[in-house]
Design a protein around this motif. Structure first.
Motif, short mmCIF file in Angstrom:
data_model
loop_
_atom_site.label_atom_id
_atom_site.label_comp_id
_atom_site.label_asym_id
_atom_site.label_seq_id
_atom_site.Cartn_x
_atom_site.Cartn_y
_atom_site.Cartn_z
N ASP A 236 -5.30 -1.76 5.99
CA ASP A 236 -5.48 -2.44 7.26
C ASP A 236 -5.73 -1.43 8.38
O ASP A 236 -5.11 -0.35 8.42
CB ASP A 236 -4.25 -3.28 7.60
CG ASP A 236 -4.05 -4.43 6.61
OD1 ASP A 236 -4.99 -4.73 5.86
OD2 ASP A 236 -2.96 -5.02 6.60
N ASN A 237 -6.66 -1.79 9.27
CA ASN A 237 -6.99 -0.91 10.40
C ASN A 237 -7.23 0.52 9.91
O ASN A 237 -6.60 1.48 10.37
CB ASN A 237 -5.87 -0.95 11.44
CG ASN A 237 -6.32 -0.44 12.80
OD1 ASN A 237 -7.51 -0.29 13.06
ND2 ASN A 237 -5.36 -0.18 13.67
N ALA A 238 -8.17 0.65 9.00
CA ALA A 238 -8.33 1.88 8.23
C ALA A 238 -8.66 3.10 9.08
O ALA A 238 -8.30 4.23 8.73
CB ALA A 238 -9.42 1.68 7.18
N ALA A 239 -9.34 2.92 10.20
CA ALA A 239 -9.75 4.07 11.02
C ALA A 239 -8.56 4.83 11.59
O ALA A 239 -8.69 5.99 12.02
CB ALA A 239 -10.66 3.62 12.14
N THR A 240 -7.38 4.22 11.59
CA THR A 240 -6.18 4.87 12.12
C THR A 240 -5.37 5.56 11.04
O THR A 240 -4.33 6.16 11.33
CB THR A 240 -5.28 3.84 12.82
OG1 THR A 240 -4.76 2.91 11.86
CG2 THR A 240 -6.06 3.08 13.89
N LYS A 241 -5.84 5.49 9.77
CA LYS A 241 -5.04 6.02 8.67
C LYS A 241 -5.71 7.25 8.06
O LYS A 241 -6.93 7.40 8.10
CB LYS A 241 -4.82 4.93 7.62
CG LYS A 241 -4.00 3.78 8.17
CD LYS A 241 -3.72 2.70 7.14
CE LYS A 241 -2.82 1.63 7.74
NZ LYS A 241 -2.56 0.53 6.79
N ASN A 242 -4.87 8.08 7.45
CA ASN A 242 -5.38 9.33 6.92
C ASN A 242 -4.45 9.85 5.82
O ASN A 242 -3.28 9.45 5.76
CB ASN A 242 -5.49 10.38 8.03
CG ASN A 242 -6.51 11.46 7.72
OD1 ASN A 242 -7.51 11.21 7.06
ND2 ASN A 242 -6.26 12.67 8.20
N GLY A 243 -4.99 10.68 4.94
CA GLY A 243 -4.17 11.31 3.91
C GLY A 243 -3.64 10.33 2.89
O GLY A 243 -4.35 9.43 2.44
N LEU A 244 -2.40 10.49 2.51
CA LEU A 244 -1.78 9.64 1.49
C LEU A 244 -1.15 8.41 2.14
O LEU A 244 0.05 8.14 2.01
CB LEU A 244 -0.73 10.43 0.71
CG LEU A 244 -1.29 11.52 -0.21
CD1 LEU A 244 -0.16 12.28 -0.88
CD2 LEU A 244 -2.23 10.93 -1.25
N ALA A 245 -1.97 7.64 2.84
CA ALA A 245 -1.50 6.39 3.44
C ALA A 245 -1.26 5.36 2.35
O ALA A 245 -1.97 5.31 1.34
CB ALA A 245 -2.53 5.87 4.45
N THR A 246 -0.28 4.51 2.55
CA THR A 246 0.03 3.46 1.58
C THR A 246 -0.87 2.25 1.81
O THR A 246 -0.94 1.74 2.92
CB THR A 246 1.50 3.02 1.71
OG1 THR A 246 2.35 4.15 1.53
CG2 THR A 246 1.84 1.96 0.67
N PRO A 247 -1.57 1.79 0.77
CA PRO A 247 -2.38 0.58 0.92
C PRO A 247 -1.51 -0.61 1.32
O PRO A 247 -0.33 -0.68 0.97
CB PRO A 247 -2.98 0.38 -0.47
CG PRO A 247 -2.98 1.75 -1.08
CD PRO A 247 -1.74 2.40 -0.56
N ASP A 248 -2.09 -1.54 2.06
CA ASP A 248 -1.35 -2.71 2.54
C ASP A 248 -1.41 -3.89 1.56
O ASP A 248 -0.67 -4.85 1.73
CB ASP A 248 -1.90 -3.14 3.89
CG ASP A 248 -1.67 -2.08 4.95
OD1 ASP A 248 -0.55 -2.03 5.49
OD2 ASP A 248 -2.61 -1.30 5.22
N CYS A 249 -2.29 -3.82 0.58
CA CYS A 249 -2.40 -4.90 -0.40
C CYS A 249 -3.10 -4.38 -1.65
O CYS A 249 -3.91 -3.45 -1.58
CB CYS A 249 -3.19 -6.07 0.19
SG CYS A 249 -3.54 -7.43 -0.95
N VAL A 250 -2.77 -4.95 -2.79
CA VAL A 250 -3.45 -4.65 -4.04
C VAL A 250 -3.72 -5.95 -4.78
O VAL A 250 -2.86 -6.84 -4.82
CB VAL A 250 -2.62 -3.68 -4.92
CG1 VAL A 250 -1.26 -4.26 -5.25
CG2 VAL A 250 -3.39 -3.33 -6.20
#
Length: 510
Positions: A236-250
């Motif tokens: 979610d809101n991918a442009a604010t995330k970086n590195g080993l971010a945890t996905p919000d859904c699978v």
């Protein structure tokens, strides 16, 4: 009531609206109606349509020798898999996979056969092609870029397959040759290339084992297909995330820590590869080895382990037939899928060397017949045809141009083919009668990027107003009883269509 009529009356009612709030509401309604009509009347390539232009080759007859790469240049590809269009500029990006680079074409050159790229990412120049530029991974290198996707702000996302990561390039249309990426997902930094999972468990919460398909929804949420872990994850809101971010859904697995090898099911994948987001926010997943495409409605709100809402290519969710003779409603290794803004879903039916188009696909499920086939003269052929304007040997990712063209990366032929509907233009009324010295002409067009109107006797051509597919033009200071109006629609590639109209001034009664 026809959408055009709704738009017309919404526009008229604005002048009668008693408050600014009401006017804003009506303006929204009018805009919505016009946008709806734009997608509603968008023409599609007809069955067995000929390509309009080609990139990577000087003509449609040129062919790559499979497995024998050509030296990299600004005009040639080595087995491209990905293609995407920047919605902010119209520039076309191609993942030149075997050359370990991404080529960028201007919005004009992208529509010209044999055109040269204007920029390159992953390499410092147009003649280099070593994985990671001959060294180790960095922010400015690529190792077999697979598929591409843009968000609405012009950020480019790429699945950097052999580096087990996803890279983000901000303002990609204006990057200089060899510029570094601005963000990374799936690795702790730009220099690490650790594959997610292992041979016994294969589940990794934060890393990719085999990132393939990629898509961004209207909210800026990023979806990535992790083929080897048989799942698709959402950031979610991918442009604010970086590195080993945890996905919000699978989806495809019950959670991020589970890897469950299973046969085809409503909540399981066999071979997730290409993905796309549809106009209503639905997620489409090409489950290649199961010879099907799955649909997940309301993708932005999905929870872990969600079940699919529909499918194409099989009659139920439990079927995973390995191979069927080519027909109008089945696939053989559909590796790539793209949902167009008008609701048509295009599937690259790879082994059947064709592309199938399903209109209003989100309303259908099961063994439904495709509406359009490209690459073959009918829905039952699957032979490898010689290279020409209609052959598609190894169709890969598909992108939709700003005016509705289909841009198809063709892996086995090392080219990107463009298919476009015919350029058409017409006035809704060829004869307009008015009692005043002015009138409004309304019309429709397809396959064009602009419409121009000339009022005979009042100078040259001027751009029409409104959306290109449903345009309007106003005539003023009319002095003749009959005034001729010339209309022309022009496509990016220079193809033009013309039409005419006439304005008749009716004398007022005394």
């Amino acid at each position: 009531m026809e959408i055009l009529t709704v738009a017309y009356y919404a526009e008229r009612w604005m002048f009668l609206a008693p408050t600014s709030t009401m006017k804003n509401v009506l303006l929204f309604c009018c805009s919505f109606s016009l946008l709806s009509l734009s997608t509603f009347i968008q023409a599609e390539p007809s069955n067995f349509a000929a390509g309009r232009s080609v990139l990577g080759r000087d003509d449609f007859l040129g062919d790559a020798t499979f497995g024998v790469p050509v030296p990299p240049t600004a005009t040639e590809f080595n087995f491209p898999e990905g293609v995407a269009v920047d919605p902010t500029t119209g520039k076309v990006f191609v993942a030149d996979s075997e050359n370990n680079r991404i080529l960028r074409f201007s919005s004009t050159n992208a529509y010209r056969t044999g055109a040269a790229a204007e920029g390159v990412l992953g390499q410092d120049n147009f003649i280099s092609n070593d994985p990671n530029q001959g060294g180790s991974a960095a922010a400015d290198t690529l190792s077999y870029p697979l598929m591409l996707a843009f968000d609405s702000a012009g950020r480019l996302y790429v699945t950097d397959w052999e580096n087990f990561r996803v890279l983000r390039y901000d303002d990609a249309s204006n990057k200089a040759d060899g510029d570094a990426a601005d963000g990374v997902l799936g690795q702790v930094d730009f220099t690490t290339t650790v594959q997610g999972g292992n041979s016994t468990v294969m589940a990794d919460e934060l890393k990719f084992a085999s990132p393939t398909g990629i898509a961004v929804d209207a909210l800026g949420n990023l979806w990535v297909a992790d083929n080897a872990q048989e799942r698709v994850v959402r950031y979610d809101n991918a442009a604010t995330k970086n590195g080993l971010a945890t996905p919000d859904c699978v989806v495809g697995q019950v959670d991020l820590m589970t890897f469950d090898i299973d046969t085809a099911a409503q909540d399981k994948f066999v071979d997730p590869y290409g993905i796309s987001i549809g106009p209503d926010g639905e997620l489409w997943v090409a489950d290649a080895a199961a010879n099907r495409v799955l649909r997940f409605d309301n993708a932005a709100t999905l929870m872990d382990g969600a079940s699919a809402s529909g499918l194409l290519g099989q009659d139920d969710f439990a079927d995973d037939v390995l191979a069927l003779a080519a027909g109008p409603n089945n696939f053989y290794n559909p590796y790539y899928v793209t949902a167009a803004p008008n609701g048509t879903v295009w599937v690259s039916d790879y082994t059947n060397v064709r592309v199938l188009g399903f209109r209003n696909a989100a309303t259908k499920s099961g063994l439904v017949d495709a509406d359009v086939v490209l690459g073959h003269p009918n829905f039952t052929n699957s032979d490898h045809r010689p290279s020409d304007q209609r052959s598609l040997r190894g169709p890969a990712q598909i992108a939709i141009g700003k005016e509705g063209s289909l841009l198809v990366a063709v892996y086995d032929q090392s080219r990107v083919m463009r298919f476009s509907d015919d350029v058409t233009v017409s006035a809704i009324k060829r004869k307009i009668v008015t009692k005043r010295k002015r009138a409004t002409i309304r019309g429709r067009s397809s396959g064009a990027n602009r419409v121009e109107v000339q009022i005979v006797g009042q100078g040259g051509y001027k751009n029409a107003r409104g959306i290109v597919s449903i345009w309007k033009a106003k005539t003023k200071k009319l002095t003749r009883r009959a005034t001729r109006v010339k209309i022309r629609a022009i496509a990016f590639d220079g193809f033009t269509a013309t039409s005419r109209a006439k304005v008749i001034m009716k004398k007022k009664r005394r």
